[in-house]
Scaffold this motif. Structure first.
Motif, PDB file in Angstrom:
ATOM      1  N   SER A 182       0.704  -1.417   0.190  1.00 40.70           N
ATOM      2  CA  SER A 182       0.121   0.118  -0.072  1.00 40.70           C
ATOM      3  C   SER A 182       0.949   1.201  -0.177  1.00 40.70           C
ATOM      4  O   SER A 182       0.263   2.350  -0.675  1.00 40.70           O
ATOM      5  CB  SER A 182      -1.088  -0.145   1.156  1.00 40.70           C
ATOM      6  N   ASN A 183       2.124   1.100   0.903  1.00 43.57           N
ATOM      7  CA  ASN A 183       2.927   2.444   0.616  1.00 43.57           C
ATOM      8  C   ASN A 183       3.354   2.443  -0.716  1.00 43.57           C
ATOM      9  O   ASN A 183       3.713   3.914  -1.351  1.00 43.57           O
ATOM     10  CB  ASN A 183       4.291   2.374   1.623  1.00 43.57           C
ATOM     11  N   LEU A 189       3.146   5.599  -6.127  1.00 39.65           N
ATOM     12  CA  LEU A 189       2.922   5.462  -7.371  1.00 39.65           C
ATOM     13  C   LEU A 189       1.570   6.458  -7.764  1.00 39.65           C
ATOM     14  O   LEU A 189       2.000   7.276  -8.648  1.00 39.65           O
ATOM     15  CB  LEU A 189       2.527   4.024  -7.726  1.00 39.65           C
ATOM     16  N   ASP A 190       0.754   6.343  -6.886  1.00 38.72           N
ATOM     17  CA  ASP A 190      -0.274   7.576  -7.184  1.00 38.72           C
ATOM     18  C   ASP A 190       0.038   9.066  -7.208  1.00 38.72           C
ATOM     19  O   ASP A 190      -0.277   9.750  -8.120  1.00 38.72           O
ATOM     20  CB  ASP A 190      -1.553   7.214  -5.968  1.00 38.72           C
ATOM     21  N   LEU A 222       6.114   7.155 -16.848  1.00 43.45           N
ATOM     22  CA  LEU A 222       6.694   7.478 -15.401  1.00 43.45           C
ATOM     23  C   LEU A 222       8.064   7.387 -15.269  1.00 43.45           C
ATOM     24  O   LEU A 222       8.764   6.575 -16.159  1.00 43.45           O
ATOM     25  CB  LEU A 222       6.037   6.044 -14.590  1.00 43.45           C
ATOM     26  N   ALA A 223       8.916   8.204 -14.498  1.00 44.03           N
ATOM     27  CA  ALA A 223      10.261   8.154 -14.466  1.00 44.03           C
ATOM     28  C   ALA A 223      10.737   6.804 -14.095  1.00 44.03           C
ATOM     29  O   ALA A 223      10.250   6.357 -13.428  1.00 44.03           O
ATOM     30  CB  ALA A 223      10.664   9.186 -13.657  1.00 44.03           C
ATOM     31  N   GLY A 224      11.902   6.454 -14.990  1.00 41.04           N
ATOM     32  CA  GLY A 224      12.491   5.229 -14.548  1.00 41.04           C
ATOM     33  C   GLY A 224      13.082   4.940 -13.068  1.00 41.04           C
ATOM     34  O   GLY A 224      12.961   3.963 -12.421  1.00 41.04           O
ATOM     35  N   LEU A 242      10.247   1.796  -6.868  1.00 37.56           N
ATOM     36  CA  LEU A 242       9.041   0.698  -6.408  1.00 37.56           C
ATOM     37  C   LEU A 242       9.480  -0.698  -6.392  1.00 37.56           C
ATOM     38  O   LEU A 242       9.259  -1.440  -5.696  1.00 37.56           O
ATOM     39  CB  LEU A 242       8.004   0.983  -7.511  1.00 37.56           C
ATOM     40  N   TYR A 243      10.363  -0.848  -7.470  1.00 34.93           N
ATOM     41  CA  TYR A 243      11.116  -2.359  -7.476  1.00 34.93           C
ATOM     42  C   TYR A 243      12.128  -2.703  -6.313  1.00 34.93           C
ATOM     43  O   TYR A 243      11.799  -3.759  -5.535  1.00 34.93           O
ATOM     44  CB  TYR A 243      11.719  -2.368  -8.791  1.00 34.93           C
TER      45      TYR A 243
END
Ligand code: ATP
Ligand code: MG
Ligand code: MG
Ligand code: MG
Length: 469
Positions: free
Chosen positions: A364-365, A370-371, A383-385, A391-392
């Protein structure tokens, strides 16, 4: 009376057994002795060595319903799931095989007999394709089926020419399509809009006619037959729907996920239920065949599948881990045909549960990040790499999960930027590595790690965070 998916599998195998074919159980999804292949992705895979003559069996014709996964490697349908009515990551491929026994004529006869007589499918709904120069197959279709010439379509592309690799058996193939009707978008095979769900390929007949060596094709002395029919697709046809996700099996799985999440099975939630039910099957069958979530190779493909489903469980508002609670329904539907699933049920449930607990800590974080990042972006932007990498790396979002989340909003990712961020992190890890002082072996180790991550995005060997931060 509706015929269940289980009945249809049985009916196919019984038909071919009645025609003298040896019934062969499905092989596991992890190919035996074949490092070139991630997962078994076609019914012929377990018979490869029989076709090439390396191995002999005590039968010359066989039939099977083979578990297949197409979620990595040459055949990858992961991105189709949730978007087409006819693709799964896990599906069963029904097949009949001739190892130097019968060839084109009998293969077409058997296929036509099963679908139009045994199962009563209306020939007016059927179209066959042949490889453009395969006059023999064209004439046989004319003779056996009586289909008009304009519904035997000559296709000049690789779609209708099969080969195992650069060397070995190869040959033309013939695909059978079912027309679900003009209320479904899509055109006939070979037309510009063939990719729709209207004309669905139900069966592929491969005519192994040649042996290929150094680019030269010579006629095989004893040509062979390999066919593959998607069980879920033929079930859709026989159950009167154009949509694989509306067959009895998927209805049951989706009803369960709707029930457990307190959502409707259709409408807004439909796409999430489809992804969840599809990925439940691939994840469960992979685990039952010995694959466990990992940060590389097969295990990373499994992890990507599981986490994608888990994002959709989150979208549906699931307050607790969901996937493992769907397993009993899957076992009820498929355990009869696949006893390995029954045996592995506790392991499957535990593995799914554990992964979901783990991923929910950061999911959720990550989604909040992302949102925030995409708010204000408009369709077509990327989206910026670096964000995708964060996120990864920090939140355990596989690249394709982020890609999938953005796709629904018409956004992409700067893939190059992602790769740069990944490379920088690797360089930093390499610099920080003191290790044993044996420089040569360390270099080798990092090179191996990079080679594995490099060619195809199946995960990075050493440094993917899994959300444990
Ligand atoms: P398509 O063109 O629809 O993607 P394909 O040509 O890739 O199918 P084949 O490799 O010929 O498929 O596989 C044999 C049969 O298996 C197909 O005719 C189809 O009925 C079924 N099949 C293939 N891929 C899938 C999938 N991802 N999900 C469900 N069934 C499938
Ligand atoms: Mg395909
Ligand atoms: Mg095809
Ligand atoms: Mg095909």
């Amino acid at each position: 009376r509706m015929t269940s998916t289980n009945d249809i599998r049985r009916s196919f195998l019984d038909f071919f057994e009645g025609e003298g074919h040896a019934p062969v159980p499905s092989s596991p999804l992890v190919p035996h002795n074949d490092p070139t292949l991630m997962f078994v992705n076609a019914g012929m895979v377990p018979f490869k060595n029989v076709f090439t003559g390396l191995e002999t069996r005590d039968y010359s014709t066989a039939t099977s319903s083979q578990k297949c996964v197409r979620a990595g490697g040459k055949h990858n349908d992961l991105d189709n799931v949730g978007y087409t009515a006819r693709h799964h990551t896990f599906f069963e491929m029904l097949g009949n095989f001739s190892f130097g026994d019968y060839f084109k004529e009998r293969a077409i006869e058997l296929a036509w007999q099963l679908i139009t007589r045994e199962w009563g499918i209306n020939p007016d709904r059927l179209t066959a394709t042949v490889y453009h120069d395969d006059d023999q197959a064209f004439d046989l279709w004319r003779k056996i089926s009586g289909l008009p010439e304009n519904r035997i379509i000559r296709i000049p592309t690789a779609d209708n020419f099969w080969s195992m690799g650069d060397t070995g058996p190869c040959g033309p193939c013939s695909e059978i399509f079912y027309d679900h009707g003009d209320h479904i978008p899509g055109g006939p095979p070979g037309s510009p809009d063939e990719d729709g769900d209207r004309f669905v390929e139900i069966w592929n007949l491969v005519f192994m006619q040649f042996d290929q060596r150094d680019g030269e094709k010579t006629e095989l002395p004893r040509p062979s037959i390999d066919t593959g029919m998607g069980l879920e697709r033929i079930a859709a046809v026989l159950q009167g729907t154009h949509d694989n996700y509306e067959i009895d099996l998927f209805k049951a799985l989706i009803a369960e996920s709707a029930e457990l999440t307190g959502t409707a099975p259709d409408g807004e939630a439909a796409a999430s239920h489809r992804v969840i039910s599809d990925h439940l099957r691939s994840a469960s069958f992979l685990i039952a065949d010995g694959v466990l979530p990992a940060n590389e190779g097969r295990g990373y493909v499994l992890r990507r599948i599981m986490r994608r489903a888990m994002r959709h469980a989150h979208i549906l508002g699931a307050k607790d881990p969901l996937m493992h609670r769907l397993v009993p329904e899957l076992v009820a539907e498929m355990g009869g045909a696949f006893p390995e699933l029954v045996r592995a049920q506790p392991l499957v449930e535990e593995t799914l549960h554990h992964e979901e607990i783990r991923f929910r800590r950061t999911l959720s974080n990550g989604l909040k990040l992302l949102d925030g990042a995409v708010s204000g972006m408009t369709e077509g932007e990327t989206l910026a790499g670096e964000t995708a990498f964060k996120l990864y790396d920090t939140y355990g979002f596989p690249y394709d999960l982020t890609e999938d989340a953005l796709r629904a909003r018409g956004l992409g990712i700067d893939r190059e930027g992602f790769d740069v961020a990944m490379a920088e992190q690797k360089a930093a890890a390499r610099a920080a590595w003191k290790g044993s002082g044996d420089a040569a072996s360390e270099t080798v180790w990092f090179d191996i790690a990079e080679q594995h991550g490099g060619t195809e995005f199946v995960g990075y060997s050493t440094d993917e965070a899994d959300g444990q931060v």
